[in-house]
Design an enzyme around this catalytic site. Structure first.
Site, PDB file in Angstrom:
ATOM      1  N   GLU A  80       1.034  -1.113   0.063  1.00 50.63           N
ATOM      2  CA  GLU A  80      -0.082   0.033   0.072  1.00 50.63           C
ATOM      3  C   GLU A  80       0.868   1.269   0.080  1.00 50.63           C
ATOM      4  O   GLU A  80       2.067   1.190   0.702  1.00 50.63           O
ATOM      5  CB  GLU A  80      -1.066  -0.071   1.286  1.00 50.63           C
ATOM      6  CG  GLU A  80      -2.013  -1.109   1.167  1.00 50.63           C
ATOM      7  CD  GLU A  80      -2.827  -1.097   2.291  1.00 50.63           C
ATOM      8  OE1 GLU A  80      -3.912  -1.795   2.050  1.00 50.63           O
ATOM      9  OE2 GLU A  80      -2.727  -0.565   3.340  1.00 50.63           O
ATOM     10  N   CYS A 123       3.582   8.649   0.857  1.00 49.06           N
ATOM     11  CA  CYS A 123       3.887   7.778   1.796  1.00 49.06           C
ATOM     12  C   CYS A 123       4.326   6.627   1.491  1.00 49.06           C
ATOM     13  O   CYS A 123       3.245   5.792   1.159  1.00 49.06           O
ATOM     14  CB  CYS A 123       3.142   7.852   2.889  1.00 49.06           C
ATOM     15  SG  CYS A 123       3.385   6.656   4.393  1.00 49.06           S
ATOM     16  N   CYS A 140      -1.173   6.373   8.977  1.00 52.09           N
ATOM     17  CA  CYS A 140       0.165   5.898   9.536  1.00 52.09           C
ATOM     18  C   CYS A 140      -0.403   4.512  10.376  1.00 52.09           C
ATOM     19  O   CYS A 140      -1.138   4.618  11.405  1.00 52.09           O
ATOM     20  CB  CYS A 140       0.815   6.734  10.164  1.00 52.09           C
ATOM     21  SG  CYS A 140       2.035   7.756   9.242  1.00 52.09           S
ATOM     22  N   CYS A 151       5.604  -4.406  16.086  1.00 50.47           N
ATOM     23  CA  CYS A 151       5.233  -3.423  16.906  1.00 50.47           C
ATOM     24  C   CYS A 151       3.650  -3.790  17.326  1.00 50.47           C
ATOM     25  O   CYS A 151       3.032  -3.776  16.524  1.00 50.47           O
ATOM     26  CB  CYS A 151       5.407  -1.966  16.432  1.00 50.47           C
ATOM     27  SG  CYS A 151       7.156  -1.681  16.079  1.00 50.47           S
ATOM     28  N   CYS A 171       6.333  -6.482   7.627  1.00 50.81           N
ATOM     29  CA  CYS A 171       7.432  -5.920   8.528  1.00 50.81           C
ATOM     30  C   CYS A 171       7.822  -6.954   9.609  1.00 50.81           C
ATOM     31  O   CYS A 171       6.956  -7.474  10.352  1.00 50.81           O
ATOM     32  CB  CYS A 171       7.116  -4.443   9.046  1.00 50.81           C
ATOM     33  SG  CYS A 171       8.502  -3.952  10.452  1.00 50.81           S
ATOM     34  N   CYS A 230       0.883  -1.716  15.741  1.00 54.81           N
ATOM     35  CA  CYS A 230       0.820  -1.449  13.972  1.00 54.81           C
ATOM     36  C   CYS A 230       0.342  -2.687  13.250  1.00 54.81           C
ATOM     37  O   CYS A 230       0.757  -3.605  13.383  1.00 54.81           O
ATOM     38  CB  CYS A 230       2.412  -1.231  13.876  1.00 54.81           C
ATOM     39  SG  CYS A 230       2.666  -0.979  11.893  1.00 54.81           S
TER      40      CYS A 230
HETATM   41  N1  SAH Z   1       8.878   0.997  10.230  1.00 53.75           N
HETATM   42  C1  SAH Z   1       9.136   2.288  10.152  1.00 53.75           C
HETATM   43  C2  SAH Z   1       8.297   3.073   9.340  1.00 53.75           C
HETATM   44  C3  SAH Z   1       6.827   2.795   8.879  1.00 53.75           C
HETATM   45  S1  SAH Z   1       5.767   3.162  10.434  1.00 53.75           S
HETATM   46  C4  SAH Z   1       8.713   3.013  11.739  1.00 53.75           C
HETATM   47  O1  SAH Z   1       8.225   2.428  12.340  1.00 53.75           O
HETATM   48  O2  SAH Z   1       9.331   4.282  11.767  1.00 53.75           O
HETATM   49  C5  SAH Z   1       5.538   5.008  10.097  1.00 53.75           C
HETATM   50  C6  SAH Z   1       5.060   5.509  11.332  1.00 53.75           C
HETATM   51  O3  SAH Z   1       3.906   5.197  11.654  1.00 53.75           O
HETATM   52  C7  SAH Z   1       5.891   4.868  12.602  1.00 53.75           C
HETATM   53  O4  SAH Z   1       6.081   6.110  13.645  1.00 53.75           O
HETATM   54  C8  SAH Z   1       4.998   3.975  13.145  1.00 53.75           C
HETATM   55  O5  SAH Z   1       5.321   3.877  14.382  1.00 53.75           O
HETATM   56  C9  SAH Z   1       3.596   4.771  13.087  1.00 53.75           C
HETATM   57  N2  SAH Z   1       2.445   4.079  13.348  1.00 53.75           N
HETATM   58  C10 SAH Z   1       2.471   2.619  13.579  1.00 53.75           C
HETATM   59  N3  SAH Z   1       0.970   2.222  13.597  1.00 53.75           N
HETATM   60  C11 SAH Z   1       0.392   3.281  13.870  1.00 53.75           C
HETATM   61  C12 SAH Z   1      -1.035   3.628  14.136  1.00 53.75           C
HETATM   62  N4  SAH Z   1      -1.838   2.812  14.298  1.00 53.75           N
HETATM   63  N5  SAH Z   1      -1.487   4.919  14.326  1.00 53.75           N
HETATM   64  C13 SAH Z   1      -0.607   5.840  13.834  1.00 53.75           C
HETATM   65  N6  SAH Z   1       0.727   5.743  13.694  1.00 53.75           N
HETATM   66  C14 SAH Z   1       1.146   4.611  13.582  1.00 53.75           C
HETATM   67 FE1  SF4 Z   2       7.300  -2.416  11.507  1.00 56.95          FE
HETATM   68 FE2  SF4 Z   2       4.987  -0.983  11.920  1.00 56.95          FE
HETATM   69 FE3  SF4 Z   2       6.865  -1.315  13.911  1.00 56.95          FE
HETATM   70 FE4  SF4 Z   2       7.193   0.543  11.705  1.00 56.95          FE
HETATM   71  S1  SF4 Z   2       5.564   0.465  13.420  1.00 56.95           S
HETATM   72  S2  SF4 Z   2       8.803  -0.938  12.744  1.00 56.95           S
HETATM   73  S3  SF4 Z   2       6.138  -0.702  10.365  1.00 56.95           S
HETATM   74  S4  SF4 Z   2       5.682  -2.917  12.791  1.00 56.95           S
END
Ligand code: SAH
Ligand code: SF4
Length: 336
Positions: A81, A95, A326, A106, A102, A109
């Site tokens: 996406e 973006c 995000c 986390c 991934c 996410c």
């Molecule tokens: N993996 C990298 C880049 C992709 S995620 C990282 O984690 O930085 C991009 C951003 O979206 C990151 O700051 C991540 O923590 C945030 N993010 C993940 N899940 C989210 C959510 N449900 N709501 C808002 N931001 C989120």
């Molecule tokens: Fe991976 Fe999502 Fe964590 Fe970014 S926030 S490192 S995309 S699991």
């Protein structure tokens, strides 16, 4: 889209034809070789076979029309996406995803939930920008900014991400200024160290989300390997080397990391003059019970940061209705 064989197919022609063909792809943004009328007809057909320019994607526009999500089908059938955010000030930010899924998992996410499939190639990353460049061109507009904040951890696909960033940045290709490109990492230290030596103006963002190891390890398992102190030390070294600012992303999740104590702890570790904090209200996703902080909590949190002279901003929310914000990149329909 795949232009890998382009030099080979145009091998017999004069050199400048290859240059012209690349211009047609990156500057004129053609989606069909038949538009490249400077090439003989037979060759155009061959190119459509061997170097298809079509990007297989499904687009979803948000109600407010300020955000568009594209779900792109890759050559091997996997889905990624990518999102276009149309800011009121005229910026058009794409973006991009850097991996399918991934591996970092986390807990908050949606991408983390789906696990890891594979790294994207440089052109699979660039293609996401081209998709929206073509889309915007119809209305006489351009992509102005690119952020590596879609699916995946960019620094676990370091070389391809940097190759893609270079294609996005190069004058003869997509010509988007390095200062308008940002890479976000969950804190892969080797990546930050390498990035510091690139001599690039591309911006660095770090997903922080918690001011202590205890909480951060709960939210981001990668913190058990790369502790907060080590991440901050790597960022400080990056700042020393580059004299550039570093952005820390901090999600505001209800009752998880939005307490007064968290704000105070955050203020304590964000003292560096070249640090700035970007607060992001949590976007609810499927698969967990996290919720965004209440307006009252957000207000208090910001007050504490302000009183402690932390430089911060709050990110505007886009595209929640189409799961395009995000952390909502799941590579599949939300109902599935
Ligand atoms: N993996 C990298 C880049 C992709 S995620 C990282 O984690 O930085 C991009 C951003 O979206 C990151 O700051 C991540 O923590 C945030 N993010 C993940 N899940 C989210 C959510 N449900 N709501 C808002 N931001 C989120
Ligand atoms: Fe991976 Fe999502 Fe964590 Fe970014 S926030 S490192 S995309 S699991």
């Amino acid at each position: 889209m795949n232009i890998e064989k382009l030099p080979k197919v145009l091998e017999a022609l004069a050199k400048y034809r290859l240059k012209q063909a690349k211009e047609a792809v990156f500057k004129n943004l053609i989606g069909d070789w038949n538009k490249a009328t400077f090439l003989p007809l037979g060759l155009r057909e061959e190119l459509n076979q061997k170097c298809p320019l079509e990007i297989k994607a499904e687009a979803l526009v948000s109600k407010k029309k300020d955000s568009v999500k594209a779900r792109i089908t890759l050559e091997d059938g996997l889905l990624i996406e990518t999102v276009l955010m149309r800011h009121k000030d005229g910026r058009n930010t794409v973006c991009v995803s850097s991996q399918v899924g991934c591996p970092l998992g986390c807990t908050f996410c949606a991408t983390g939930k789906m696990g890891f499939r594979r790294n994207l190639t440089p052109m699979e990353i660039v293609e996401q920008v081209i998709y929206f460049a073509r889309y915007l061109k119809k209305g006489g507009k351009k992509v102005t900014n690119v952020t590596f904040m879609g699916m995946g951890e960019p620094f676990l696909n370091y070389d391809n991400v940097m190759k893609a960033a270079r294609i996005i940045n190069t004058k003869e290709k997509l010509n988007i200024g390095a200062r308008n490109i940002s890479v976000s990492t969950a804190g892969i230290i080797e990546g930050i160290e390498k990035f510091a030596k690139e001599g690039t103006q591309i911006n660095l963002a770090i997903s922080l989300h918690a001011p202590s190891n205890e909480l951060r390890s709960k939210l981001m398992p990668i913190n058990r390997r790369y502790h907060l102190e080590r991440v901050l030390a790597a960022v400080d070294d990056y700042i020393k080397k580059t004299k550039r600012q570093a952005m820390f992303e901090y999600l505001l999740i209800k009752d998880v990391n939005d307490t007064e104590a968290c704000a105070k702890d955050l203020a304590r570790i964000m003292k560096h003059p070249l640090y700035y904090v970007n607060l992001i209200l949590y976007n609810p996703t499927i698969g967990n019970d996290f919720k965004p902080s209440t307006a009252e909590r957000v207000k208090k949190f910001k007050e504490i940061l302000k009183n402690n002279k932390v430089v911060f901003s709050q990110r505007f929310r886009f595209g929640e209705d189409i799961q395009a914000a995000c952390g909502q990149f799941a590579g599949k329909k939300s109902q599935e």
